[in-house]
Write a protein that holds these residues in place. Sequence first.
Motif, PDB file in Angstrom:
ATOM      1  N   VAL A 150     -52.454  -2.631  44.711  1.00 14.11           N
ATOM      2  CA  VAL A 150     -53.270  -3.530  45.524  1.00 14.11           C
ATOM      3  C   VAL A 150     -54.380  -4.105  44.645  1.00 14.11           C
ATOM      4  O   VAL A 150     -54.642  -5.310  44.640  1.00 14.11           O
ATOM      5  CB  VAL A 150     -53.863  -2.793  46.741  1.00 14.11           C
ATOM      6  N   THR A 151     -55.033  -3.229  43.906  1.00 16.45           N
ATOM      7  CA  THR A 151     -56.005  -3.624  42.889  1.00 16.45           C
ATOM      8  C   THR A 151     -55.383  -3.351  41.526  1.00 16.45           C
ATOM      9  O   THR A 151     -55.077  -2.210  41.193  1.00 16.45           O
ATOM     10  CB  THR A 151     -57.316  -2.827  43.030  1.00 16.45           C
ATOM     11  N   VAL A 152     -55.171  -4.388  40.747  1.00 12.34           N
ATOM     12  CA  VAL A 152     -54.470  -4.252  39.471  1.00 12.34           C
ATOM     13  C   VAL A 152     -55.400  -3.624  38.434  1.00 12.34           C
ATOM     14  O   VAL A 152     -56.508  -4.124  38.202  1.00 12.34           O
ATOM     15  CB  VAL A 152     -53.976  -5.622  38.970  1.00 12.34           C
ATOM     16  N   PRO A 153     -54.978  -2.512  37.799  1.00 12.73           N
ATOM     17  CA  PRO A 153     -55.808  -1.872  36.775  1.00 12.73           C
ATOM     18  C   PRO A 153     -56.109  -2.825  35.620  1.00 12.73           C
ATOM     19  O   PRO A 153     -55.291  -3.681  35.267  1.00 12.73           O
ATOM     20  CB  PRO A 153     -54.938  -0.696  36.304  1.00 12.73           C
ATOM     21  N   THR A 154     -57.266  -2.661  35.020  1.00 12.83           N
ATOM     22  CA  THR A 154     -57.688  -3.532  33.918  1.00 12.83           C
ATOM     23  C   THR A 154     -56.682  -3.528  32.777  1.00 12.83           C
ATOM     24  O   THR A 154     -56.359  -4.571  32.211  1.00 12.83           O
ATOM     25  CB  THR A 154     -59.073  -3.091  33.402  1.00 12.83           C
ATOM     26  N   MET A 155     -56.151  -2.350  32.433  1.00 12.00           N
ATOM     27  CA  MET A 155     -55.194  -2.271  31.335  1.00 12.00           C
ATOM     28  C   MET A 155     -53.918  -3.040  31.657  1.00 12.00           C
ATOM     29  O   MET A 155     -53.350  -3.724  30.789  1.00 12.00           O
ATOM     30  CB  MET A 155     -54.857  -0.811  31.010  1.00 12.00           C
ATOM     31  N   LEU A 156     -53.449  -2.961  32.897  1.00 10.14           N
ATOM     32  CA  LEU A 156     -52.240  -3.687  33.281  1.00 10.14           C
ATOM     33  C   LEU A 156     -52.493  -5.196  33.232  1.00 10.14           C
ATOM     34  O   LEU A 156     -51.620  -5.971  32.828  1.00 10.14           O
ATOM     35  CB  LEU A 156     -51.781  -3.258  34.673  1.00 10.14           C
ATOM     36  N   LYS A 157     -53.692  -5.625  33.629  1.00 14.07           N
ATOM     37  CA  LYS A 157     -54.046  -7.038  33.506  1.00 14.07           C
ATOM     38  C   LYS A 157     -53.974  -7.480  32.042  1.00 14.07           C
ATOM     39  O   LYS A 157     -53.454  -8.558  31.718  1.00 14.07           O
ATOM     40  CB  LYS A 157     -55.465  -7.281  34.051  1.00 14.07           C
ATOM     41  N   GLN A 158     -54.499  -6.652  31.144  1.00 15.09           N
ATOM     42  CA  GLN A 158     -54.488  -6.983  29.725  1.00 15.09           C
ATOM     43  C   GLN A 158     -53.061  -7.083  29.206  1.00 15.09           C
ATOM     44  O   GLN A 158     -52.726  -8.009  28.449  1.00 15.09           O
ATOM     45  CB  GLN A 158     -55.261  -5.926  28.942  1.00 15.09           C
ATOM     46  N   LEU A 159     -52.198  -6.155  29.598  1.00 14.40           N
ATOM     47  CA  LEU A 159     -50.811  -6.175  29.149  1.00 14.40           C
ATOM     48  C   LEU A 159     -50.085  -7.400  29.673  1.00 14.40           C
ATOM     49  O   LEU A 159     -49.250  -7.998  28.980  1.00 14.40           O
ATOM     50  CB  LEU A 159     -50.101  -4.893  29.592  1.00 14.40           C
ATOM     51  N   CYS A 160     -50.391  -7.797  30.895  1.00 16.16           N
ATOM     52  CA  CYS A 160     -49.787  -9.001  31.458  1.00 16.16           C
ATOM     53  C   CYS A 160     -50.266 -10.236  30.701  1.00 16.16           C
ATOM     54  O   CYS A 160     -49.475 -11.120  30.366  1.00 16.16           O
ATOM     55  CB  CYS A 160     -50.124  -9.109  32.945  1.00 16.16           C
ATOM     56  N   ALA A 161     -51.559 -10.304  30.411  1.00 18.74           N
ATOM     57  CA  ALA A 161     -52.112 -11.448  29.674  1.00 18.74           C
ATOM     58  C   ALA A 161     -51.490 -11.536  28.279  1.00 18.74           C
ATOM     59  O   ALA A 161     -51.192 -12.641  27.791  1.00 18.74           O
ATOM     60  CB  ALA A 161     -53.626 -11.317  29.577  1.00 18.74           C
ATOM     61  N   MET A 162     -51.284 -10.410  27.632  1.00 15.50           N
ATOM     62  CA  MET A 162     -50.659 -10.398  26.307  1.00 15.50           C
ATOM     63  C   MET A 162     -49.224 -10.912  26.384  1.00 15.50           C
ATOM     64  O   MET A 162     -48.759 -11.633  25.492  1.00 15.50           O
ATOM     65  CB  MET A 162     -50.700  -8.981  25.737  1.00 15.50           C
TER      66      MET A 162
END
Length: 209
Positions: free
Chosen positions: A147-159
């Motif tokens: 529901v709330t995307v973890p910061t690390m997962l956001k970073q991996l998606c952006a990469m």
Amino acid sequence: MALITAAEARALEPSLTGTAEDTTLDTLIARAGEMLARYCGYPEPSAGASPTMESTTYTIEHTWADPGRESQTRYRDLTLRVWPTTAVSAVYDDPEKDFTSATYLVAAADYAIVEQGRTLRLTSTSTWGAWGEGVGRIRVAFTAGFVTVPTMLKQLCAMTVKHLWMLRTLQGKASVGQQGNNVSYHPPAALPAEVEAMIGSFMLPSAVA
């Protein structure tokens, strides 16, 4: 919803200074999200739907397996196939696998979601007692995903989005000469190596079994 926004994707790519390419970025974000979900073992939530790590609903047959630990919860723990699970709407423990009879519908008061959404545990006062043995005899209708995307997962998606963005001009090329050096490209269908190296904590058991 998506794992990241176009603005978050732009933050990792210096060449993107405005919103002109946001439509393209949104497409790449959706593609990256599916790539990450598939790599981490997330199943399709319904026929024809793309795997996602975002919160969505599932109806999946589970098999109870002895976790191999000696404790009073040994026969009461069911490892869920997708996590983090946030809600359960129905559970059938049906040896006939019809999943329609109220006889095999487990009362909501008999179980709880524990271990950060990874386990469905029968309570100590449960009238059900223990999960039944048998392949695919437990059907769970539930909501799972972030529901709330973890910061690390956001970073991996952006990469991953940056990787896909760069590949737009490199399709069909295995390598290219740059300033006297030969640079090989990561396969376009695969996640970047640095993403694969850091994504392990988000992988489901089905992806590492």
